[in-house]
Design a protein around this motif. Structure first.
Motif, PDB file in Angstrom:
ATOM      1  N   SER A 195       0.842  -1.180  -0.020  1.00  0.00           N
ATOM      2  CA  SER A 195       0.102  -0.013   0.089  1.00  0.00           C
ATOM      3  C   SER A 195       0.876   1.277  -0.040  1.00  0.00           C
ATOM      4  O   SER A 195       2.063   1.262  -0.114  1.00  0.00           O
ATOM      5  CB  SER A 195      -1.045   0.088   1.208  1.00  0.00           C
ATOM      6  OG  SER A 195      -0.154   0.198   2.214  1.00  0.00           O
ATOM      7  N   ALA A 196       0.332   2.490   0.243  1.00  0.00           N
ATOM      8  CA  ALA A 196       1.032   3.728  -0.145  1.00  0.00           C
ATOM      9  C   ALA A 196       2.127   3.534   1.251  1.00  0.00           C
ATOM     10  O   ALA A 196       3.476   4.098   0.773  1.00  0.00           O
ATOM     11  CB  ALA A 196       0.103   4.864   0.227  1.00  0.00           C
ATOM     12  N   MET A 197       1.955   3.264   2.366  1.00  0.00           N
ATOM     13  CA  MET A 197       2.708   3.436   3.565  1.00  0.00           C
ATOM     14  C   MET A 197       3.197   2.190   4.063  1.00  0.00           C
ATOM     15  O   MET A 197       4.394   1.998   4.647  1.00  0.00           O
ATOM     16  CB  MET A 197       1.960   4.268   4.551  1.00  0.00           C
ATOM     17  CG  MET A 197       1.625   5.625   4.087  1.00  0.00           C
ATOM     18  SD  MET A 197       3.146   6.580   3.504  1.00  0.00           S
ATOM     19  CE  MET A 197       3.870   6.914   5.272  1.00  0.00           C
ATOM     20  N   ASN A 204      -3.159  -3.927  -2.989  1.00  0.00           N
ATOM     21  CA  ASN A 204      -1.802  -3.236  -3.510  1.00  0.00           C
ATOM     22  C   ASN A 204      -2.038  -1.981  -4.052  1.00  0.00           C
ATOM     23  O   ASN A 204      -1.859  -1.577  -5.067  1.00  0.00           O
ATOM     24  CB  ASN A 204      -1.404  -4.331  -4.680  1.00  0.00           C
ATOM     25  CG  ASN A 204      -0.109  -3.803  -5.119  1.00  0.00           C
ATOM     26  OD1 ASN A 204       0.923  -3.844  -4.565  1.00  0.00           O
ATOM     27  ND2 ASN A 204      -0.061  -3.647  -6.444  1.00  0.00           N
ATOM     28  N   PRO A 205      -2.986  -1.136  -3.063  1.00  0.00           N
ATOM     29  CA  PRO A 205      -3.333   0.296  -3.635  1.00  0.00           C
ATOM     30  C   PRO A 205      -2.277   1.392  -3.795  1.00  0.00           C
ATOM     31  O   PRO A 205      -1.391   1.227  -3.030  1.00  0.00           O
ATOM     32  CB  PRO A 205      -4.523   0.352  -2.610  1.00  0.00           C
ATOM     33  CG  PRO A 205      -3.963  -0.021  -1.513  1.00  0.00           C
ATOM     34  CD  PRO A 205      -3.192  -1.338  -1.864  1.00  0.00           C
ATOM     35  N   MET A 206      -2.738   2.276  -4.733  1.00  0.00           N
ATOM     36  CA  MET A 206      -1.822   3.354  -4.588  1.00  0.00           C
ATOM     37  C   MET A 206      -2.047   4.135  -3.459  1.00  0.00           C
ATOM     38  O   MET A 206      -1.171   4.826  -2.881  1.00  0.00           O
ATOM     39  CB  MET A 206      -2.209   4.146  -5.972  1.00  0.00           C
ATOM     40  CG  MET A 206      -1.414   5.515  -5.988  1.00  0.00           C
ATOM     41  SD  MET A 206      -1.948   6.790  -7.145  1.00  0.00           S
ATOM     42  CE  MET A 206      -3.383   7.725  -5.995  1.00  0.00           C
ATOM     43  N   THR A 219      -2.816  -1.642  -7.620  1.00  0.00           N
ATOM     44  CA  THR A 219      -4.378  -2.232  -7.951  1.00  0.00           C
ATOM     45  C   THR A 219      -4.857  -3.001  -6.728  1.00  0.00           C
ATOM     46  O   THR A 219      -4.066  -3.914  -5.909  1.00  0.00           O
ATOM     47  CB  THR A 219      -4.039  -3.349  -9.109  1.00  0.00           C
ATOM     48  OG1 THR A 219      -3.781  -2.511 -10.208  1.00  0.00           O
ATOM     49  CG2 THR A 219      -5.577  -4.328  -9.180  1.00  0.00           C
ATOM     50  N   THR A 220      -6.064  -2.950  -6.524  1.00  0.00           N
ATOM     51  CA  THR A 220      -6.785  -3.737  -5.446  1.00  0.00           C
ATOM     52  C   THR A 220      -7.727  -4.748  -6.350  1.00  0.00           C
ATOM     53  O   THR A 220      -8.712  -3.982  -7.065  1.00  0.00           O
ATOM     54  CB  THR A 220      -7.678  -2.930  -4.290  1.00  0.00           C
ATOM     55  OG1 THR A 220      -6.810  -2.378  -3.519  1.00  0.00           O
ATOM     56  CG2 THR A 220      -8.158  -3.869  -3.577  1.00  0.00           C
ATOM     57  N   ALA A 226      -8.587   6.162  -3.956  1.00  0.00           N
ATOM     58  CA  ALA A 226      -8.888   5.019  -4.630  1.00  0.00           C
ATOM     59  C   ALA A 226      -9.414   5.048  -6.114  1.00  0.00           C
ATOM     60  O   ALA A 226      -9.659   6.129  -6.545  1.00  0.00           O
ATOM     61  CB  ALA A 226     -10.054   4.017  -3.641  1.00  0.00           C
ATOM     62  N   HIS A 227      -9.496   3.907  -7.033  1.00  0.00           N
ATOM     63  CA  HIS A 227      -9.658   3.976  -8.034  1.00  0.00           C
ATOM     64  C   HIS A 227      -9.105   5.084  -9.009  1.00  0.00           C
ATOM     65  O   HIS A 227      -9.538   5.856  -9.886  1.00  0.00           O
ATOM     66  CB  HIS A 227     -11.381   4.424  -8.220  1.00  0.00           C
ATOM     67  CG  HIS A 227     -12.090   3.322  -7.329  1.00  0.00           C
ATOM     68  ND1 HIS A 227     -12.990   3.771  -6.523  1.00  0.00           N
ATOM     69  CD2 HIS A 227     -12.003   1.992  -7.048  1.00  0.00           C
ATOM     70  CE1 HIS A 227     -13.862   2.967  -5.968  1.00  0.00           C
ATOM     71  NE2 HIS A 227     -13.099   1.745  -6.330  1.00  0.00           N
TER      72      HIS A 227
END
Length: 329
Positions: free
Chosen positions: A155-157, A182-184, A235-236, A269-270
């Motif tokens: 994730s970001a952090m 696995n998001p931005m 990506t999530t 998100a998105h």
């Protein structure tokens, strides 16, 4: 609504999940299957999806049922995990029948973990074998955190991972979610302690710390991940499931509603660099369900599943980012 006995997507009767990962590769895949074929659809809200066979899940397309769904790391290479599942299904004589031919239909989606560490210098794509191994391991119990498709997630952090959660509705309908996160965006607020998903937590399933008492969330977009890897390394991907009998079109609406769960758990998100995608499936072993209520429950489950993915991730000396547990020990 209360969580099912396992608080996993496999609380939906007949659903099974298997993981396979390679710690040297620092990647893996997760396969969901069921005792019998199931109705499924999907919806994408990220700008950078990677998919296989997902067009068939549109409500107007011919194929009405599938035998498995795949979530994988590896970016485009990870789509080959679906081929391993197809091999395993064909060996079991499962698939879409066209005369004497059997054609297993295995939609899948991938996340980008090629820059998350691990030895990616393979000579033969490893994901086909990982897909078959994950399918063969499918069970009602499976590992969360650093497992399957979440093995190399970030994730970001903090370190990302694989998460799951469930809810049983008052009429007995079971709903569950499975997510490779696995998001931005960040899944925690500044300080890496509190989860954005905290208002939706049940029974301290991701630490029980409650919401961050500070206000003005979403303004600080600091990202360790961005400093280390590309903005496209995100990506999530998720699956939501129910035993209620739903049509393909109704599954699509549930998938749309479930995306609210990503937005509640990941800030932002998105994005254009995320491939955020949700599959929705119905095993149809229970009576007709209420798609609106099921979609709401699916979103709640997905929010919690994403937080659990980060909470359950385990630290490793080779990690690019710390895990939640190592930060909050």
């Amino acid at each position: 609504m209360t969580p099912g006995p396992r608080n996993l997507i496999t609380d939906v009767p007949g659903v099974k999940v298997g993981n396979a990962q390679d710690d040297r590769l620092k990647s893996g895949c997760t396969v969901l299957t069921a005792d019998t074929p199931f109705v499924a659809s999907m919806h994408v809200m990220g700008g950078a999806p990677g998919t296989r066979e997902t067009d068939l899940l549109a409500p107007d397309k011919t194929v009405s049922e599938v035998d498995a769904l795949v979530l994988a790391g590896g970016s485009a290479f990870g789509l080959d995990a679906c081929s391993g599942v197809v091999d395993a299904l064909r060996a079991r004589q499962r698939g879409y029948r066209v005369g004497p031919a059997i054609v297993p239909i295995v939609p899948g989606a991938i996340l980008f973990d090629l820059l998350s560490g691990g030895d990616k210098n393979w000579t033969e794509n490893p994901y086909r074998a990982l897909g078959r191994t994950a399918f063969e391991a499918a069970s009602t119990t499976f590992d969360l955190g650093t497992a399957g498709a979440g093995t190399g997630a970030l994730s970001a952090m903090l370190k990302g991972g694989l998460g799951s959660a469930s809810l049983q509705l008052e009429d007995g309908t079971m709903v569950g979610a499975l997510a490779a996160a696995n998001p931005m965006g960040s899944v925690t607020t500044p300080g890496d302690r509190y989860f954005h998903a905290a208002p939706f937590e049940i029974d301290a399933e991701f630490g029980g710390l409650g919401p961050d008492p500070t206000t003005g969330q979403g303004l600080d977009l600091t990202s360790r991940k961005r400093a280390l890897v590309s903005d496209q390394s995100n990506t999530t991907i998720a699956i939501v499931a129910t035993d209620a009998r739903l049509s393909k079109a109704q599954c699509h609406r549930v998938a749309v509603a479930a995306h609210d769960g990503i937005a509640r758990a990941c800030v932002p998100a998105h994005s254009p660099g995320d491939g955020d995608l949700v599959f929705a499936l119905s095993t149809g072993t229970a009576p007709d369900g209420n798609p609106g209520l099921i979609g709401h429950a699916a979103a709640l489950c997905l929010t919690r599943a994403i937080a659990r993915a980060i909470y359950e991730a385990t630290p490793d000396p080779s990690d690019l980012l710390p895990s939640w547990r190592s930060q909050n020990a």
